[in-house]
Design a protein around this motif. Structure first.
Motif, PDB file in Angstrom:
ATOM      1  N   MET A 178       0.804  -1.222   0.000  1.00  0.00           N
ATOM      2  CA  MET A 178       0.000   0.000   0.000  1.00  0.00           C
ATOM      3  C   MET A 178       0.839   1.276   0.000  1.00  0.00           C
ATOM      4  N   LEU A 179       2.113   1.179   0.393  1.00  0.00           N
ATOM      5  CA  LEU A 179       2.969   2.374   0.435  1.00  0.00           C
ATOM      6  C   LEU A 179       3.701   2.616  -0.882  1.00  0.00           C
ATOM      7  N   ILE A 180       3.434   1.777  -1.869  1.00  0.00           N
ATOM      8  CA  ILE A 180       4.131   1.890  -3.153  1.00  0.00           C
ATOM      9  C   ILE A 180       3.122   2.090  -4.269  1.00  0.00           C
ATOM     10  N   SER A 181       3.475   2.918  -5.228  1.00  0.00           N
ATOM     11  CA  SER A 181       2.631   3.160  -6.390  1.00  0.00           C
ATOM     12  C   SER A 181       3.007   2.178  -7.506  1.00  0.00           C
ATOM     13  N   TYR A 182       2.002   1.696  -8.220  1.00  0.00           N
ATOM     14  CA  TYR A 182       2.233   0.693  -9.261  1.00  0.00           C
ATOM     15  C   TYR A 182       1.759   1.207 -10.616  1.00  0.00           C
ATOM     16  N   GLN A 183       2.372   0.633 -11.641  1.00  0.00           N
ATOM     17  CA  GLN A 183       1.957   0.999 -12.993  1.00  0.00           C
ATOM     18  C   GLN A 183       0.524   0.537 -13.221  1.00  0.00           C
ATOM     19  N   ASP A 184      -0.273   1.403 -13.779  1.00  0.00           N
ATOM     20  CA  ASP A 184      -1.670   1.090 -14.040  1.00  0.00           C
ATOM     21  C   ASP A 184      -2.030   1.665 -15.406  1.00  0.00           C
ATOM     22  N   PHE A 185      -3.238   1.405 -15.851  1.00  0.00           N
ATOM     23  CA  PHE A 185      -3.635   1.896 -17.165  1.00  0.00           C
ATOM     24  C   PHE A 185      -5.025   2.526 -17.097  1.00  0.00           C
ATOM     25  N   GLU A 186      -5.259   3.396 -18.049  1.00  0.00           N
ATOM     26  CA  GLU A 186      -6.540   4.086 -18.153  1.00  0.00           C
ATOM     27  C   GLU A 186      -7.441   3.327 -19.117  1.00  0.00           C
ATOM     28  N   LEU A 187      -8.722   3.249 -18.795  1.00  0.00           N
ATOM     29  CA  LEU A 187      -9.702   2.652 -19.700  1.00  0.00           C
ATOM     30  C   LEU A 187     -10.158   3.726 -20.678  1.00  0.00           C
ATOM     31  N   ILE A 188      -9.836   3.519 -21.945  1.00  0.00           N
ATOM     32  CA  ILE A 188     -10.120   4.520 -22.980  1.00  0.00           C
ATOM     33  C   ILE A 188     -11.064   3.924 -24.018  1.00  0.00           C
ATOM     34  N   LEU A 189     -11.971   4.737 -24.523  1.00  0.00           N
ATOM     35  CA  LEU A 189     -12.924   4.303 -25.548  1.00  0.00           C
ATOM     36  C   LEU A 189     -12.374   4.585 -26.938  1.00  0.00           C
ATOM     37  N   ASN A 190     -12.715   3.710 -27.895  1.00  0.00           N
ATOM     38  CA  ASN A 190     -12.364   3.980 -29.292  1.00  0.00           C
ATOM     39  C   ASN A 190     -13.471   4.808 -29.943  1.00  0.00           C
ATOM     40  N   ASN A 191     -13.378   4.985 -31.248  1.00  0.00           N
ATOM     41  CA  ASN A 191     -14.352   5.847 -31.920  1.00  0.00           C
ATOM     42  C   ASN A 191     -15.749   5.239 -32.006  1.00  0.00           C
ATOM     43  N   LYS A 192     -15.874   3.958 -31.595  1.00  0.00           N
ATOM     44  CA  LYS A 192     -17.185   3.307 -31.552  1.00  0.00           C
ATOM     45  C   LYS A 192     -17.749   3.251 -30.131  1.00  0.00           C
ATOM     46  N   ASN A 193     -17.109   3.981 -29.243  1.00  0.00           N
ATOM     47  CA  ASN A 193     -17.505   3.975 -27.822  1.00  0.00           C
ATOM     48  C   ASN A 193     -17.363   2.595 -27.190  1.00  0.00           C
ATOM     49  N   GLN A 194     -16.374   1.834 -27.664  1.00  0.00           N
ATOM     50  CA  GLN A 194     -16.051   0.529 -27.078  1.00  0.00           C
ATOM     51  C   GLN A 194     -14.708   0.638 -26.359  1.00  0.00           C
ATOM     52  N   LEU A 195     -14.530  -0.159 -25.322  1.00  0.00           N
ATOM     53  CA  LEU A 195     -13.251  -0.136 -24.612  1.00  0.00           C
ATOM     54  C   LEU A 195     -12.128  -0.625 -25.517  1.00  0.00           C
ATOM     55  N   ASP A 196     -11.049   0.115 -25.525  1.00  0.00           N
ATOM     56  CA  ASP A 196      -9.876  -0.286 -26.309  1.00  0.00           C
ATOM     57  C   ASP A 196      -9.021  -1.212 -25.440  1.00  0.00           C
ATOM     58  N   VAL A 197      -9.404  -2.487 -25.361  1.00  0.00           N
ATOM     59  CA  VAL A 197      -8.726  -3.427 -24.469  1.00  0.00           C
ATOM     60  C   VAL A 197      -7.459  -4.007 -25.090  1.00  0.00           C
ATOM     61  N   GLU A 198      -7.318  -3.866 -26.392  1.00  0.00           N
ATOM     62  CA  GLU A 198      -6.143  -4.419 -27.068  1.00  0.00           C
ATOM     63  C   GLU A 198      -4.937  -3.502 -26.947  1.00  0.00           C
ATOM     64  N   HIS A 199      -5.166  -2.204 -26.769  1.00  0.00           N
ATOM     65  CA  HIS A 199      -4.073  -1.236 -26.675  1.00  0.00           C
ATOM     66  C   HIS A 199      -4.222  -0.461 -25.372  1.00  0.00           C
ATOM     67  N   LEU A 200      -3.531  -0.919 -24.350  1.00  0.00           N
ATOM     68  CA  LEU A 200      -3.647  -0.297 -23.038  1.00  0.00           C
ATOM     69  C   LEU A 200      -2.828   0.991 -22.980  1.00  0.00           C
ATOM     70  N   HIS A 201      -3.272   1.900 -22.151  1.00  0.00           N
ATOM     71  CA  HIS A 201      -2.635   3.214 -22.057  1.00  0.00           C
ATOM     72  C   HIS A 201      -2.121   3.422 -20.636  1.00  0.00           C
ATOM     73  N   PRO A 202      -0.873   3.065 -20.369  1.00  0.00           N
ATOM     74  CA  PRO A 202      -0.319   3.214 -19.006  1.00  0.00           C
ATOM     75  C   PRO A 202      -0.211   4.686 -18.626  1.00  0.00           C
ATOM     76  N   PHE A 203      -0.274   4.925 -17.323  1.00  0.00           N
ATOM     77  CA  PHE A 203      -0.193   6.297 -16.827  1.00  0.00           C
ATOM     78  C   PHE A 203       1.213   6.875 -16.988  1.00  0.00           C
ATOM     79  N   GLN A 204       2.222   6.027 -17.026  1.00  0.00           N
ATOM     80  CA  GLN A 204       3.603   6.520 -17.044  1.00  0.00           C
ATOM     81  C   GLN A 204       4.470   5.637 -17.928  1.00  0.00           C
ATOM     82  N   ASP A 205       5.273   6.253 -18.776  1.00  0.00           N
ATOM     83  CA  ASP A 205       6.270   5.531 -19.565  1.00  0.00           C
ATOM     84  C   ASP A 205       7.533   5.447 -18.703  1.00  0.00           C
TER      85      ASP A 205
END
Length: 575
Positions: A518-545
């Motif tokens: 709990m004292l450490i931050s972990y890499q996570d990703f944002e849930l983003i919609l494509n142009n069809k308003n569907q979740l883009d689950v194939e291309h994840l978008h991490p918060f930090q490179d």
């Protein structure tokens, strides 16, 4: 004496090297007289040795060991290493201007540049020794304990030590560069105060991430026509596929095999996995893995009641012949098969036996019986006491499930005595069958949900807008949160121990957070919609490179070092 030009040049080079090392040796001697340095060495060694020993002896598994060892990493890097680096840098840089000892150095035939360079090298040399000694001590303790009592996560522990050395070297270099830069124009007391505050904040680096998870986990996403899922559930399904692809699941081979099978089905087949054609495909899968066989059974006992067939009231013999019957665990163990699928299924059986007992597991899974068992055309033959054979044509098509039902929970069609019931249950209560069915249900739900996420539109309601709003705030904070940057760099470097698994008797509930501290931050990703308003689950978008962040900080450390050189070489230090 040889006074040739070549000898003179060589002598001058040798003399110059000795002069340079004289600065290095002088700096090390100055640091060695620092009592605080030795206190930190002894304190850190004690903490590393004792904590490593305690964590190895108390850990139930690799997951709990990783969580606990992260506390030691935080203490070592963000407290002991940071303060030691700051103290050593201040001792050589800031103090020498305050006590005018730098004046003594520049009276010698050394340039300011070379003095600063060798002082930095000497500080980093001490940092390297500090890191190697402490990490080496921790590794040695782990090796000794592992030699006495083997730990299956020991190799992962060595991976942690290797990454800790690399991470600590980067972190130590940046702290040294920043401290040297600050000491060029601030007093030692102010520099130490600033970095001590910074140090204390490092221990809370994971707090923003924990708050973000708490705020978003229970927000729901409405998949139009498919129902609601929480953010936590969506990420679990996505992470399951990712961890399965990277073999971080506990039983990766059999899990991946079943996952790929369901993932290969058409949408129509996935909607009805119990359909006859899909069932036959499932049977073919397990036959190809060497898990099924043809088998005959003869059951003897007494029939107490058989609706519409009053002739059968006493002793009876039931001959059952299976075209497709799951092998029993004993035969699989005795086969000594090299199949990774069989080995993993036997391990799962041991896990269920230890955690729940197989009998309890089977009782809870009993309604799933008979779905993957197939019989030949003359599979059911009833012989009466007088030797005559009962006409199997009088038995309707529901006979198998109805007979099984009679043994499990009672039936209005058939009733048998206790002896015949026990014989029958030996046939149908096959642990391997129920383990397979349990895995199927859990993995099927994961595949079905993943495909739902890919193909269903997301309703842009207030709930989803709330999620996007929280994400925007969190990302804005993350851009400037130096402490969280380093938390993520470390957690990404060390990764996860893996061995994730889900709980039986549930649709899908893997605990992917059981290795997070709990004292450490972990890499996570944002849930983003494509142009069809569907979740883009194939291309994840991490918060930090993380790789980019590492490069940026190393460049920043280089710039701070250059800045320190420029300021100190031009600094007016006269009385």
């Amino acid at each position: 004496m040889n006074n040739s030009p070549t000898s003179v040049v060589a002598f001058k080079k040798l003399h110059r090297k000795k002069r340079m090392f004289a600065i290095f040796n002088f700096s090390l001697m100055k640091l060695s007289h620092l009592i605080t340095l030795w206190v930190f060495f002894l304190l850190s060694l004690t903490v590393m040795i004792v904590c490593t020993m305690v964590f190895f002896l108390s850990a139930k598994d690799g997951s709990s060991f990783l969580v606990n060892y992260q506390y030691l990493v935080l203490i070592f890097t963000n407290l002991l290493l940071l303060l030691l680096t700051v103290i050593c840098t201040i001792k050589l840089f800031s103090n020498q201007f305050e006590d005018n000892s730098f004046l003594l150095l520049i009276t010698k035939p050394y340039s300011r540049f070379s003095i600063i360079l060798w002082q930095l090298i000497s500080v980093f040399f001490v940092v390297i020794i500090f890191i190697l000694v402490n990490c080496g001590a921790s590794a040695l303790v782990g090796f000794i304990i592992n030699s006495i009592n083997y730990s299956h996560y020991f190799n992962y522990f060595l991976h942690i030590i290797k990454e800790l050395i690399i991470y600590s070297l980067m972190f130590g270099f940046i702290v040294m560069s920043g401290t040297a830069f600050l000491t060029a124009f601030l007093s030692s007391q102010i520099v130490f105060l600033i970095l001590t505050i910074f140090c204390s904040l490092f221990l809370l680096g994971g707090l923003p991430y924990s708050l973000f998870k708490e705020k978003t986990n229970w927000i729901t996403i409405n998949f139009e026509g498919k129902g609601l899922k929480t953010i936590s559930q969506v990420k679990e399904i996505i992470n399951f596929k990712n961890y399965l692809d990277t073999k971080q699941m506990k039983y990766p081979n059999i899990t991946k095999k079943i996952y790929d099978f369901y993932n290969s089905l058409s949408d129509a087949e996935l909607q009805n996995p119990a359909a006859e054609d899909v069932t036959m495909k499932r049977i073919d899968l397990y036959r190809s893995l060497g898990l099924t066989e043809s088998k005959d059974f003869v059951l003897k006992g007494i029939v107490n009641y058989w609706k519409d067939n009053p002739d059968i009231m006493n002793g009876v013999e039931i001959d059952l012949s299976f075209d497709n019957y799951f092998k029993d665990l004993t035969s699989l163990q005795q086969s000594r098969s090299s199949s990774v699928y069989i080995k993993e299924l036997l391990e799962i059986a041991d896990y269920y036996e230890t955690t729940y007992t197989l009998n309890q597991f089977i009782d809870l899974e009993a309604p799933k019986c008979c779905g993957l068992l197939t019989y030949n055309d003359s599979s059911l033959v009833l012989k009466l006491d007088d030797g005559s054979t009962f006409d199997s044509n009088k038995i309707n098509g529901e006979v198998y499930n109805e007979i099984y039902k009679s043994f499990m929970s009672g039936s209005t069609v058939y009733r048998f005595n206790a002896e015949l019931q026990r014989e029958f249950l030996k046939v149908y209560n096959n642990p391997l069958y129920f383990i397979i069915r349990n895995l199927e249900d859990i993995i099927y739900n994961a595949v079905y949900d993943y495909n739902t996420f890919k193909t269903s539109q997301v309703s842009l309601d207030e709930s989803f807008k709330k999620y996007q709003s929280i994400i925007g705030i969190y990302q804005a904070i993350s851009y400037f949160n130096v402490i969280e940057h380093w938390n993520r760099i470390w957690s990404s470097m060390v990764g996860y121990y893996g061995n994730f698994w889900f709980y039986p008797f549930s649709n899908f509930s893997p605990d992917f957070d059981n290795q997070n501290n709990m004292l450490i931050s972990y890499q996570d990703f944002e849930l983003i919609l494509n142009n069809k308003n569907q979740l883009d689950v194939e291309h994840l978008h991490p918060f930090q490179d993380d790789y980019l962040i590492e490069i940026v900080y190393l460049i920043l450390a280089g710039l701070l070092t250059i800045g320190a050189f420029m300021i100190i070489t031009r600094k007016n230090i006269s009385n």
